[in-house]
Motif scaffolding. Sequence first.
Motif, PDB file in Angstrom:
ATOM      1  N   PRO A   5       0.806  -1.234   0.000  1.00  0.00           N
ATOM      2  CA  PRO A   5       0.000   0.000   0.000  1.00  0.00           C
ATOM      3  C   PRO A   5       0.837   1.281   0.000  1.00  0.00           C
ATOM      4  N   GLU A   6       2.073   1.213   0.484  1.00  0.00           N
ATOM      5  CA  GLU A   6       2.930   2.402   0.526  1.00  0.00           C
ATOM      6  C   GLU A   6       3.291   2.902  -0.869  1.00  0.00           C
ATOM      7  N   LYS A   7       3.073   2.073  -1.880  1.00  0.00           N
ATOM      8  CA  LYS A   7       3.403   2.451  -3.256  1.00  0.00           C
ATOM      9  C   LYS A   7       2.183   2.940  -4.025  1.00  0.00           C
ATOM     10  N   THR A   8       1.105   3.265  -3.287  1.00  0.00           N
ATOM     11  CA  THR A   8      -0.129   3.678  -3.948  1.00  0.00           C
ATOM     12  C   THR A   8      -0.754   4.910  -3.304  1.00  0.00           C
ATOM     13  N   LEU A   9      -1.471   5.651  -4.114  1.00  0.00           N
ATOM     14  CA  LEU A   9      -2.337   6.734  -3.646  1.00  0.00           C
ATOM     15  C   LEU A   9      -3.619   6.670  -4.462  1.00  0.00           C
ATOM     16  N   PHE A  10      -4.746   6.643  -3.797  1.00  0.00           N
ATOM     17  CA  PHE A  10      -6.048   6.683  -4.445  1.00  0.00           C
ATOM     18  C   PHE A  10      -6.531   8.124  -4.343  1.00  0.00           C
ATOM     19  N   VAL A  11      -6.895   8.718  -5.481  1.00  0.00           N
ATOM     20  CA  VAL A  11      -7.334  10.112  -5.499  1.00  0.00           C
ATOM     21  C   VAL A  11      -8.778  10.151  -5.982  1.00  0.00           C
ATOM     22  N   ARG A  12      -9.651  10.720  -5.145  1.00  0.00           N
ATOM     23  CA  ARG A  12     -11.073  10.812  -5.463  1.00  0.00           C
ATOM     24  C   ARG A  12     -11.336  11.918  -6.464  1.00  0.00           C
ATOM     25  N   GLY A  13     -12.447  11.775  -7.181  1.00  0.00           N
ATOM     26  CA  GLY A  13     -12.882  12.797  -8.115  1.00  0.00           C
ATOM     27  C   GLY A  13     -13.867  12.231  -9.106  1.00  0.00           C
ATOM     28  N   SER A  14     -14.366  13.080 -10.004  1.00  0.00           N
ATOM     29  CA  SER A  14     -15.311  12.590 -11.010  1.00  0.00           C
ATOM     30  C   SER A  14     -14.639  11.567 -11.921  1.00  0.00           C
ATOM     31  N   THR A  15     -13.342  11.706 -12.109  1.00  0.00           N
ATOM     32  CA  THR A  15     -12.534  10.663 -12.726  1.00  0.00           C
ATOM     33  C   THR A  15     -11.474  10.303 -11.692  1.00  0.00           C
ATOM     34  N   PRO A  16     -11.669   9.212 -10.967  1.00  0.00           N
ATOM     35  CA  PRO A  16     -10.717   8.848  -9.917  1.00  0.00           C
ATOM     36  C   PRO A  16      -9.370   8.441 -10.505  1.00  0.00           C
ATOM     37  N   VAL A  17      -8.348   8.555  -9.676  1.00  0.00           N
ATOM     38  CA  VAL A  17      -6.980   8.259 -10.112  1.00  0.00           C
ATOM     39  C   VAL A  17      -6.344   7.293  -9.118  1.00  0.00           C
ATOM     40  N   ALA A  87     -14.463   3.402   0.151  1.00  0.00           N
ATOM     41  CA  ALA A  87     -15.782   3.068  -0.408  1.00  0.00           C
ATOM     42  C   ALA A  87     -16.232   4.153  -1.375  1.00  0.00           C
ATOM     43  N   ASP A  88     -15.932   5.407  -1.058  1.00  0.00           N
ATOM     44  CA  ASP A  88     -16.281   6.513  -1.946  1.00  0.00           C
ATOM     45  C   ASP A  88     -15.442   6.478  -3.228  1.00  0.00           C
ATOM     46  N   TRP A  89     -14.155   6.110  -3.107  1.00  0.00           N
ATOM     47  CA  TRP A  89     -13.304   5.987  -4.296  1.00  0.00           C
ATOM     48  C   TRP A  89     -13.856   4.891  -5.209  1.00  0.00           C
ATOM     49  N   CYS A  90     -14.266   3.794  -4.637  1.00  0.00           N
ATOM     50  CA  CYS A  90     -14.861   2.700  -5.417  1.00  0.00           C
ATOM     51  C   CYS A  90     -16.138   3.168  -6.115  1.00  0.00           C
ATOM     52  N   ALA A  91     -16.957   3.943  -5.414  1.00  0.00           N
ATOM     53  CA  ALA A  91     -18.182   4.486  -6.008  1.00  0.00           C
ATOM     54  C   ALA A  91     -17.840   5.453  -7.142  1.00  0.00           C
ATOM     55  N   ASP A  92     -16.806   6.290  -6.949  1.00  0.00           N
ATOM     56  CA  ASP A  92     -16.354   7.195  -8.017  1.00  0.00           C
ATOM     57  C   ASP A  92     -15.950   6.391  -9.249  1.00  0.00           C
ATOM     58  N   THR A  93     -15.223   5.295  -9.021  1.00  0.00           N
ATOM     59  CA  THR A  93     -14.757   4.447 -10.120  1.00  0.00           C
ATOM     60  C   THR A  93     -15.926   3.815 -10.861  1.00  0.00           C
ATOM     61  N   GLU A  94     -16.911   3.356 -10.101  1.00  0.00           N
ATOM     62  CA  GLU A  94     -18.089   2.755 -10.721  1.00  0.00           C
ATOM     63  C   GLU A  94     -18.834   3.779 -11.568  1.00  0.00           C
ATOM     64  N   GLN A  95     -19.011   4.973 -11.019  1.00  0.00           N
ATOM     65  CA  GLN A  95     -19.738   6.020 -11.728  1.00  0.00           C
ATOM     66  C   GLN A  95     -18.986   6.471 -12.982  1.00  0.00           C
ATOM     67  N   ALA A  96     -17.649   6.543 -12.914  1.00  0.00           N
ATOM     68  CA  ALA A  96     -16.841   6.987 -14.051  1.00  0.00           C
ATOM     69  C   ALA A  96     -16.618   5.874 -15.070  1.00  0.00           C
ATOM     70  N   GLY A  97     -16.914   4.643 -14.696  1.00  0.00           N
ATOM     71  CA  GLY A  97     -16.675   3.524 -15.595  1.00  0.00           C
ATOM     72  C   GLY A  97     -15.233   3.081 -15.638  1.00  0.00           C
ATOM     73  N   GLY A  98     -14.449   3.524 -14.653  1.00  0.00           N
ATOM     74  CA  GLY A  98     -13.035   3.167 -14.576  1.00  0.00           C
ATOM     75  C   GLY A  98     -12.271   4.223 -13.815  1.00  0.00           C
ATOM     76  N   ALA A  99     -10.964   4.181 -13.945  1.00  0.00           N
ATOM     77  CA  ALA A  99     -10.093   5.135 -13.252  1.00  0.00           C
ATOM     78  C   ALA A  99      -8.857   5.400 -14.096  1.00  0.00           C
ATOM     79  N   VAL A 100      -8.247   6.531 -13.860  1.00  0.00           N
ATOM     80  CA  VAL A 100      -6.950   6.813 -14.475  1.00  0.00           C
ATOM     81  C   VAL A 100      -5.898   6.128 -13.606  1.00  0.00           C
ATOM     82  N   VAL A 101      -5.088   5.301 -14.221  1.00  0.00           N
ATOM     83  CA  VAL A 101      -3.992   4.630 -13.531  1.00  0.00           C
ATOM     84  C   VAL A 101      -2.699   5.253 -14.030  1.00  0.00           C
ATOM     85  N   LEU A 102      -1.922   5.815 -13.105  1.00  0.00           N
ATOM     86  CA  LEU A 102      -0.646   6.441 -13.456  1.00  0.00           C
ATOM     87  C   LEU A 102       0.482   5.753 -12.712  1.00  0.00           C
TER      88      LEU A 102
END
Length: 131
Positions: A5-17, A87-102
């Motif tokens: 987990p130390e190698k990750t950051l989940f960023v919320r938004g209309s298009t989650p990252v 849980a909110d990040w997961c909901a953002d991902t569902e609503q956006a149909g995916g996420a930006v992975v960088l």
Amino acid sequence: MLLTPEKTLFVRGSTPVLLLADVPIHDVLPVLNAPDGAVPRCEGWSIVSKLTLCVVDGPGEAGLVVPAVGAAVLDGEGGISRPGDMADWCADTEQAGGAVVLSLDQLPEVLDWARLLGSGSARGGFVPSLA
């Protein structure tokens, strides 16, 4: 491959990252250069986001499992979110149909989207959710 987990950051938004640092799939992801903010789709990749884990699956054997429980979740402005925001990040991902992975060499201390998207050293793009 299980990622720490130390190698990750989940960023919320209309298009989650999902920001990844120093990961073995870095060279498999396409080079990202989107200075205008239009992030291209990662063909052949998919993401499954759940409260306990997030799976990023790519072509062939490429892929990651990211433990999500207790992971760092940021709001879109870079501020630390509250516990339970996964849980909110997961909901953002569902609503956006995916996420930006960088994928980056290291996680940024400050979220400077113009720099991240236009650096030419980031890899990734928009990864659709697996239905």
